[in-house]
Design a protein around this motif. Structure first.
Motif, short mmCIF file in Angstrom:
data_model
loop_
_atom_site.label_atom_id
_atom_site.label_comp_id
_atom_site.label_asym_id
_atom_site.label_seq_id
_atom_site.Cartn_x
_atom_site.Cartn_y
_atom_site.Cartn_z
N LEU A 105 71.24 40.80 -47.64
CA LEU A 105 72.24 40.03 -46.91
C LEU A 105 73.09 41.02 -46.14
CD1 LEU A 105 73.95 37.56 -46.17
CD2 LEU A 105 75.10 37.78 -48.38
N TYR A 106 73.04 40.91 -44.82
CA TYR A 106 73.74 41.84 -43.93
C TYR A 106 74.88 41.08 -43.28
CZ TYR A 106 74.19 45.17 -39.98
OH TYR A 106 74.63 46.09 -39.04
N ASP A 107 76.11 41.49 -43.59
CA ASP A 107 77.29 40.79 -43.10
C ASP A 107 77.80 41.52 -41.86
OD1 ASP A 107 78.86 38.53 -43.60
OD2 ASP A 107 80.48 39.74 -44.44
N ALA A 108 77.73 40.83 -40.71
CA ALA A 108 77.99 41.48 -39.42
C ALA A 108 79.41 41.17 -38.93
CB ALA A 108 76.97 41.00 -38.39
N HIS A 109 80.15 42.23 -38.64
CA HIS A 109 81.54 42.12 -38.21
C HIS A 109 81.82 43.05 -37.04
CE1 HIS A 109 83.00 40.01 -41.90
NE2 HIS A 109 81.91 40.58 -42.40
N SER A 110 82.96 42.83 -36.38
CA SER A 110 83.45 43.78 -35.38
C SER A 110 84.96 43.66 -35.29
CB SER A 110 82.82 43.51 -34.01
OG SER A 110 83.23 42.26 -33.50
N ILE A 111 85.58 44.70 -34.76
CA ILE A 111 87.04 44.74 -34.64
C ILE A 111 87.40 45.75 -33.57
CG2 ILE A 111 87.37 46.56 -36.36
CD1 ILE A 111 89.83 44.99 -37.39
N LEU A 112 88.58 45.59 -32.98
CA LEU A 112 89.06 46.57 -32.01
C LEU A 112 89.15 47.96 -32.65
CD1 LEU A 112 91.87 44.48 -30.31
CD2 LEU A 112 89.86 45.40 -29.16
#
Length: 268
Positions: free
Chosen positions: A144-151
């Motif tokens: 299970l690959y939890d994909a996120h992003s942020i400044l």
């Protein structure tokens, strides 16, 4: 797709989850927010497009279309902080990452929060469990690959510039070390900045669903947004969200990361 929950099923032993790419705000909630723009500001903008190749690899993708300002499906449902002593936002956030107040009336009460848990949080995680069980029964092991992003710069949350690739494994408890090492090797080979279990060690998804002893391995990737868009110095309604402008090298590295996850899952 069930309106707010999008599930695209693949047959490979890999699930890619997008808990924060949604921007929908139910009509009965929207008047309470200071502004729709603030309520969407902290989305992981375009992150599902960053991983648009996941289906080509046979991965299952799960995405909520609901804004994280309504309810953050990657927080502890009890309301307990996942990062004690550090600044963070709540299960139903009352401020943005920058500290701006989201609500005109102070925010949801306990009854509101419970209703949102039942309406959105529980179905999202049940969908994850259903897909985990489906693929584990077929392959014996699943990632299970939890994909996120942020400044890249968020002074209220962390100092300085965030590394481009931020791998989270809940300090090694949510996945096997072999998976962590394989993903780390890929990002290290890119020559870009990276860290393992730094500021972002993994949220509720990795901590709750990651059970290496049961052959369910969960890993989080927090990607700095500079890898796929031009970050403004100060986001405002005129410049944010910035247009999707992916860097080929970043996308290639992430494709290699998901391929490494698949290789691990297929080798018990």
């Amino acid at each position: 797709m069930t309106g707010w929950l999008e599930i695209d099923r693949g047959e490979a032993p890999l699930i890619v989850a997008f808990p924060h790419s949604g921007t929908d705000i139910p009509a009965d909630y929207e008047p309470r927010f200071v502004s729709p723009w603030l309520a969407r500001k902290d989305a992981d903008w375009w992150i599902d497009r960053v991983y648009g190749f996941a289906g080509e690899l046979g991965a299952t993708t799960i995405r909520t279309r609901i804004s994280r300002s309504v309810i953050d499906v990657n927080r502890d449902p009890s309301g307990a902080s996942l990062y004690p002593g550090m600044t963070t936002t709540e299960l139903c956030p009352t401020t943005t990452f920058a500290g701006e107040h989201l609500y005109r009336d102070g925010g949801p009460d306990e009854a509101d929060i419970e209703e949102r848990r039942r309406r959105f949080f529980e179905p999202y995680h049940q969908a994850l469990e259903t897909e985990i069980d489906r693929l584990r029964s077929r392959h014996g092991q699943v990632v299970l690959y939890d994909a996120h992003s942020i400044l890249s710069h968020m002074p209220r949350l962390f100092d300085g510039e965030l590394p481009l690739f931020n791998i989270g494994t809940n300090t090694g408890m949510s996945c096997a070390s072999a998976l962590r090492d394989a993903v780390t090797a890929v990002v290290a080979a890119s020559g870009e900045s990276h860290v393992v279990d730094g500021r972002f060690r993994g949220g509720w998804t990795t901590r709750h669903h990651g059970r290496p002893q049961d052959h369910v391995h969960a890993i989080q990737m927090e990607l700095s947004m500079r890898g796929y868009l031009q970050e403004p110095e100060a986001p405002d309604p005129d410049n944010w969200p910035a247009p999707f402008a992916p860097k080929a090298a970043t996308i290639d590295t992430l494709r290699q990361v998901l391929t490494a996850c698949l290789d691990f899952a297929r080798t018990r």
